[in-house]
Motif scaffolding. Structure first.
Motif, mmCIF file in Angstrom:
data_model
loop_
_atom_site.group_PDB
_atom_site.id
_atom_site.type_symbol
_atom_site.label_atom_id
_atom_site.label_comp_id
_atom_site.label_asym_id
_atom_site.label_seq_id
_atom_site.Cartn_x
_atom_site.Cartn_y
_atom_site.Cartn_z
ATOM 1 N N ASP A 70 0.985 -1.263 0.079
ATOM 2 C CA ASP A 70 0.096 0.072 -0.022
ATOM 3 C C ASP A 70 0.926 1.225 0.023
ATOM 4 O OD1 ASP A 70 -2.356 -1.511 0.214
ATOM 5 O OD2 ASP A 70 -2.732 -1.220 2.305
ATOM 6 N N MET A 71 1.795 1.246 0.808
ATOM 7 C CA MET A 71 2.749 2.566 0.759
ATOM 8 C C MET A 71 4.014 2.681 0.231
ATOM 9 S SD MET A 71 0.800 4.126 2.600
ATOM 10 C CE MET A 71 1.216 5.296 4.040
ATOM 11 N N GLY A 72 3.922 1.971 -1.015
ATOM 12 C CA GLY A 72 5.494 2.137 -1.876
ATOM 13 C C GLY A 72 5.598 3.422 -2.031
ATOM 14 N N PRO A 73 6.923 3.822 -2.751
ATOM 15 C CA PRO A 73 7.472 5.122 -2.982
ATOM 16 C C PRO A 73 6.804 6.103 -3.917
ATOM 17 C CG PRO A 73 8.982 3.391 -3.783
ATOM 18 C CD PRO A 73 7.720 2.901 -3.073
ATOM 19 N N GLU A 74 5.885 5.289 -4.566
ATOM 20 C CA GLU A 74 5.010 6.051 -5.695
ATOM 21 C C GLU A 74 3.880 6.680 -4.996
ATOM 22 O OE1 GLU A 74 5.215 2.944 -5.434
ATOM 23 O OE2 GLU A 74 3.066 2.148 -5.086
ATOM 24 N N ARG A 75 3.635 6.500 -3.705
ATOM 25 C CA ARG A 75 2.605 6.988 -2.665
ATOM 26 C C ARG A 75 3.011 7.798 -1.719
ATOM 27 N NH1 ARG A 75 -1.700 1.835 -2.835
ATOM 28 N NH2 ARG A 75 -2.347 2.105 -5.026
ATOM 29 N N TYR A 76 4.185 7.005 -1.095
ATOM 30 C CA TYR A 76 4.472 7.754 0.086
ATOM 31 C C TYR A 76 6.141 7.982 0.217
ATOM 32 C CZ TYR A 76 5.781 7.296 5.145
ATOM 33 O OH TYR A 76 6.443 7.373 6.313
ATOM 34 N N ARG A 77 6.556 9.127 -0.004
ATOM 35 C CA ARG A 77 7.845 9.420 -0.144
ATOM 36 C C ARG A 77 8.653 9.630 1.145
ATOM 37 N NH1 ARG A 77 9.923 13.672 -3.133
ATOM 38 N NH2 ARG A 77 8.401 15.089 -2.400
ATOM 39 N N GLY A 78 8.270 9.478 2.170
ATOM 40 C CA GLY A 78 8.848 9.885 3.576
ATOM 41 C C GLY A 78 9.954 9.182 3.827
ATOM 42 N N PRO A 79 10.252 7.784 3.656
ATOM 43 C CA PRO A 79 11.601 7.207 3.881
ATOM 44 C C PRO A 79 12.589 7.957 3.024
ATOM 45 C CG PRO A 79 9.701 5.620 3.821
ATOM 46 C CD PRO A 79 9.037 6.992 3.414
ATOM 47 N N ARG A 80 12.225 7.806 1.749
ATOM 48 C CA ARG A 80 13.058 8.472 0.729
ATOM 49 C C ARG A 80 13.701 9.974 0.967
ATOM 50 N NH1 ARG A 80 12.241 6.222 -5.248
ATOM 51 N NH2 ARG A 80 12.711 4.315 -3.951
ATOM 52 N N ILE A 81 12.668 10.620 1.760
ATOM 53 C CA ILE A 81 13.017 12.029 2.056
ATOM 54 C C ILE A 81 13.928 12.049 3.355
ATOM 55 C CG2 ILE A 81 12.071 14.244 2.983
ATOM 56 C CD1 ILE A 81 9.562 13.531 1.310
ATOM 57 N N ALA A 82 13.476 11.367 4.155
ATOM 58 C CA ALA A 82 14.186 11.270 5.300
ATOM 59 C C ALA A 82 15.603 10.656 5.188
ATOM 60 C CB ALA A 82 13.488 10.306 6.469
ATOM 61 N N ALA A 83 15.874 9.792 4.407
ATOM 62 C CA ALA A 83 16.972 9.214 4.042
ATOM 63 C C ALA A 83 18.092 10.079 3.436
ATOM 64 C CB ALA A 83 16.802 7.778 3.071
ATOM 65 N N ASP A 84 17.550 10.939 2.420
ATOM 66 C CA ASP A 84 18.149 12.072 1.648
ATOM 67 C C ASP A 84 18.556 12.994 2.803
ATOM 68 O OD1 ASP A 84 17.773 10.850 -0.745
ATOM 69 O OD2 ASP A 84 16.278 11.952 -1.228
ATOM 70 N N CYS A 85 17.860 13.155 3.624
ATOM 71 C CA CYS A 85 18.307 14.358 4.691
ATOM 72 C C CYS A 85 19.350 13.864 5.509
ATOM 73 C CB CYS A 85 16.949 14.560 5.562
ATOM 74 S SG CYS A 85 15.723 15.735 4.858
ATOM 75 N N VAL A 86 19.314 12.669 5.982
ATOM 76 C CA VAL A 86 20.366 12.000 6.941
ATOM 77 C C VAL A 86 21.914 11.981 5.803
ATOM 78 C CG1 VAL A 86 21.121 10.071 8.440
ATOM 79 C CG2 VAL A 86 18.740 10.839 8.344
ATOM 80 N N SER A 87 21.620 11.527 4.952
ATOM 81 C CA SER A 87 22.670 11.566 3.897
ATOM 82 C C SER A 87 23.435 12.635 3.819
ATOM 83 C CB SER A 87 22.533 10.885 2.536
ATOM 84 O OG SER A 87 21.566 9.610 2.993
ATOM 85 N N GLU A 88 22.651 13.874 3.792
ATOM 86 C CA GLU A 88 23.185 15.181 3.567
ATOM 87 C C GLU A 88 23.956 15.708 4.856
ATOM 88 O OE1 GLU A 88 20.260 17.901 1.906
ATOM 89 O OE2 GLU A 88 19.954 16.714 0.206
ATOM 90 N N LEU A 89 23.392 15.134 5.804
ATOM 91 C CA LEU A 89 23.986 15.613 7.064
ATOM 92 C C LEU A 89 25.384 14.970 7.345
ATOM 93 C CD1 LEU A 89 20.744 15.717 9.166
ATOM 94 C CD2 LEU A 89 22.143 17.700 8.474
ATOM 95 N N ILE A 90 25.247 13.466 7.080
ATOM 96 C CA ILE A 90 26.170 12.661 7.345
ATOM 97 C C ILE A 90 27.054 12.104 6.001
ATOM 98 C CG2 ILE A 90 27.056 10.558 8.599
ATOM 99 C CD1 ILE A 90 24.573 10.953 10.424
ATOM 100 N N PRO A 91 28.410 12.788 5.705
ATOM 101 C CA PRO A 91 28.889 12.237 4.339
ATOM 102 C C PRO A 91 29.341 11.119 4.556
ATOM 103 C CG PRO A 91 29.963 14.238 5.674
ATOM 104 C CD PRO A 91 28.866 13.889 6.368
ATOM 105 N N ASP A 92 29.846 10.532 3.257
ATOM 106 C CA ASP A 92 30.487 9.065 3.191
ATOM 107 C C ASP A 92 32.030 9.447 4.091
ATOM 108 O OD1 ASP A 92 29.625 6.998 2.275
ATOM 109 O OD2 ASP A 92 29.993 7.762 0.166
ATOM 110 N N PRO A 93 32.731 8.295 4.463
ATOM 111 C CA PRO A 93 32.145 7.012 4.802
ATOM 112 C C PRO A 93 31.104 7.160 5.834
ATOM 113 C CG PRO A 93 34.267 7.508 5.551
ATOM 114 C CD PRO A 93 34.001 8.451 5.192
#
Ligand SMILES: C[S@@+](CC[C@H](N)C(=O)[O-])C[C@H]1O[C@@H](n2cnc3c(N)ncnc32)[C@H](O)[C@@H]1O
Length: 250
Positions: free
Chosen positions: A71-94
Motif C-alpha cells: 500500500d505504501m510504496g514510494p509512488e504514494r509515500y515518499r517519507g522514507p526516501r525524503i528522510a534518507a536523503d536528509c540524513v545522507s546530506e547531514l552525514i557524508p561518506d564514509p
C-alpha cells in the motif's frame, strides 16, 4: 471504395477514443480508490482519542501479508526516501560507522533506503510487533526494539546515535510531543534529530497543535539543540505536503 476507406478510418478513430476513455476511467477509479484508502487509514489509525496500544495493533494488522509494503510504496509515500536523503546530506561518506536510530521504523522502508546510501549501523524502534517482524525480514537493522517512543526513558545509553530519524511516526496517538526529550538524550552531542511528518498534523493533531513547534523552540532557547532547518515539501504522502524538521544537539 473511397467511402469504405473513410468508414474504416472512422471506426479506427472511434476505437482509439474508446481506449483513451477506458484508460482515463481506470485512472480515475484508481485515484478514487486511493483517496478512499487514505481516508479509511486516516479515520482508523489516526482517529482522535485512539490509544497508543490501538495504534500499534492497527499497524500489526496492516503489516500482515506484506499489505503495508504494497500500500505504501514510494509512488504514494515518499517519507522514507525524503528522510534518507536528509540524513545522507547531514552525514557524508564514509557512513558505515555512523549509528542511526530509525524511530517508528515500521516495516523498514527507511532502513532499506539508508542501507543503499552506505549506512551499516542502523537500529530500529517500533511498538508494533507485526511491523518489527516485517522490518526484520529486510535484513538491514543491527537491533530492533519493540517499544513506544514517549516521555519514558528507553533502555538506550545517553549520547548513542549520530542521528535519530522519524519518518511518518508522528500523528494522532502516535509519538507524543514530550518524546523529543528522549530523542535528544540518546543522540550524541553534535548529532541530529530529523523528523519528517505530514504538515497538516501540526494543526489537526490535538497533541501537536500549538505544542509541538513551541516545544521545539523552547528546547532551542534552553540550549538543548539548535535548528538546522524547517522545510515544507510537496507530495510527501499521496497529495499531502510534508514538513521536515532538522535539529542538532548541542
Ligand atoms: C505510517 S507508519 C511509518 C513507518 C515507517 N517509518 C515508514 O516510513 O514506512 C507509522 C509507524 O509509527 C509507529 N508508531 C506509532 N506510535 C509510535 C510510538 N509512540 N513510538 C514509536 N513508533 C510509533 C507505528 O507502529 C508504525 O509502524
Amino acid at each position: 471504395m473511397y467511402r469504405n476507406m473513410i468508414f474504416i478510418e472512422k471506426l479506427h478513430i472511434t476505437k482509439q477514443v474508446r481506449q483513451v476513455m477506458a484508460s482515463e476511467k481506470a485512472r480515475r477509479f484508481q485515484e478514487e480508490g486511493e483517496r478512499r484508502d487514505v481516508e479509511a487509514y486516516a479515520r482508523r489509525a489516526h482517529r482522535e482519542g485512539i490509544s497508543r496500544e490501538e495504534v500499534a495493533q492497527y499497524y500489526t494488522q496492516w503489516a500482515k501479508s506484506n499489505k503495508y509494503d504494497m500500500d505504501m510504496g514510494p509512488e504514494r509515500y515518499r517519507g522514507p526516501r525524503i528522510a534518507a536523503d536528509c540524513v545522507s546530506e547531514l552525514i557524508p561518506d564514509p557512513r558505515d560507522s555512523a549509528r542511526i536510530l530509525d524511530i517508528a521504523a515500521g516495516s523498514g522502508f527507511l532502513g532499506q533506503e539508508l542501507w543503499t546510501k552506505g549506512f551499516r549501523l542502523i537500529d530500529g524502534l517500533d511498538p508494533s510487533e507485526g511491523m518489527i517482524e516485517a522490518a526484520r525480514k529486510k535484513n538491514v537493522y543491527s537491533n530492533l526494539i519493540c517499544d513506544f517512543m514517549s516521555e519514558k526513558m528507553l533502555n538506550i545509553n545517553t549520547d548513542t546515535y549520530d542521528a535519530v530519524v522519524v519518518s511518518g511516526g508522528m500523528g494522532e496517538g502516535h509519538i507524543p510531543c514530550n518524546a523529543l526529550y528522549e530523542m535528544i538524550r540518546i543522540v550524541k552531542p553534535g548529532g541530529y534529530v530529523v523528523i519528517v511528518m505530514r504538515e497538516e498534523y501540526l494543526e489537526h493533531v490535538h497533541d501537536y497543535k500549538d505544542k509541538l513547534e513551541p516545544l521545539m523552540k523552547e528546547l532551542e532557547i534552553s540550549g538543548r539543540w539548535t535548528r538546522v532547518s524547517r522545510r515544507v515539501v510537496p507530495k510527501y504522502s499521496f497529495e499531502n505536503n510534508g514538513v521536515i524538521f532538522i535539529y542538532q544537539k548541542k
